[in-house]
Write an enzyme that holds these catalytic residues in place. Sequence first.
Site, PDB file in Angstrom:
ATOM      1  N   ILE A   1      11.117 -28.684  -2.773  1.00  0.00           N
ATOM      2  CA  ILE A   1      11.858 -29.336  -3.864  1.00  0.00           C
ATOM      3  C   ILE A   1      11.793 -30.833  -3.562  1.00  0.00           C
ATOM      4  O   ILE A   1      12.069 -31.262  -2.430  1.00  0.00           O
ATOM      5  CB  ILE A   1      13.307 -28.816  -3.967  1.00  0.00           C
ATOM      6  CG1 ILE A   1      14.054 -29.521  -5.127  1.00  0.00           C
ATOM      7  CG2 ILE A   1      14.080 -28.962  -2.669  1.00  0.00           C
ATOM      8  CD1 ILE A   1      15.422 -28.912  -5.440  1.00  0.00           C
ATOM      9  N   SER A   2      11.371 -31.606  -4.524  1.00  0.00           N
ATOM     10  CA  SER A   2      11.097 -33.024  -4.277  1.00  0.00           C
ATOM     11  C   SER A   2      12.348 -33.788  -3.888  1.00  0.00           C
ATOM     12  O   SER A   2      13.475 -33.446  -4.261  1.00  0.00           O
ATOM     13  CB  SER A   2      10.480 -33.669  -5.521  1.00  0.00           C
ATOM     14  OG  SER A   2       9.183 -33.171  -5.761  1.00  0.00           O
ATOM     15  N   GLN A   3      12.127 -34.846  -3.124  1.00  0.00           N
ATOM     16  CA  GLN A   3      13.191 -35.786  -2.792  1.00  0.00           C
ATOM     17  C   GLN A   3      13.783 -36.344  -4.088  1.00  0.00           C
ATOM     18  O   GLN A   3      13.043 -36.716  -5.004  1.00  0.00           O
ATOM     19  CB  GLN A   3      12.604 -36.916  -1.955  1.00  0.00           C
ATOM     20  CG  GLN A   3      13.579 -37.992  -1.552  1.00  0.00           C
ATOM     21  CD  GLN A   3      12.872 -39.127  -0.817  1.00  0.00           C
ATOM     22  OE1 GLN A   3      11.657 -39.084  -0.617  1.00  0.00           O
ATOM     23  NE2 GLN A   3      13.622 -40.141  -0.436  1.00  0.00           N
TER      24      GLN A   3
END
Length: 217
Positions: free
Chosen positions: A64-66
Site C-alpha cells: 500500500i503506497s506511502q
Amino acid sequence: MDSDSYRHRGQRRALAAELRRKGIHDEQVLTAMLAVPRHQFFDPAFQAHAYQDKAFPIGEGQTISQPYTVAYQTQLLRLAPTDRVLEIGTGSGYQCCVLLQLTSQVFSIEYNQVLFERTRRRLATMHQPAHLFCGDGSLGLPAHAPFDKILVTAGSPTIPRPLLRQLRVGGALVIPVGDAQSQRMLRVVRESGEEFVREEFETFRFVPLLGRAGWEG
C-alpha cells in the site's frame, strides 16, 4: 469492516498536517486524504501502522503506497470532478478511494488476480463505486477509453504507448519511469493527436509495472 473512530480521524488530521509540511498544497487532495480511512486497508494486527507516512506490504509482493506518494501523484493529476480517470495498479484500493473523493468516474485495473479479488470485496464492503478490472494494466483499458487522466502506481521502464493513445486531447498521464531501483515521476500532457508535453518531478521507488508494455511478468 472496522469502524472509523474519533481516534482514527485525529490520526488522519495529523497525517494531513504532515503531508502539508512535506509540500502537498492542493486543498482538495488533502481533504480527500482526510476522508479515506486508511486503517481499513490493513489487517487488524497491523493497523498501528496505518497513519504512518510509509508504504506497507499487502502481500503478493505489493505494497500500500506511502500516503505522501498517493497525495503527490494525485496532486499532479489536477483532477476535475467531471474527469474520467484510469488507474493502473489497483493494489489495496487505497489510491482508488482517494481518487473517488475527487471524481466519480474511476476505472482501475490490477494485474494480480489474488489482489484483485481481495480488493474487489473490500471496496464493495466500503461502498466505493469504482469500475474494477483484472488484466494487463500496461495496455490500459482501450474498450473504455478515452480518459481525461491516467495514473500509474507502479514503476515502468518506459512510457507505455497504449496509455498515451488512450488519453483524451488535453488529458494527462502521471507515471513513474526508470529502472528497478528508482523512477522519476513524469506528467505527460496530450496537446494534440500526436503531440505530447513531458514534465519531470521527484524520484521515487515503486514496485514494477508488470505486463507487455512494462516489465514482462
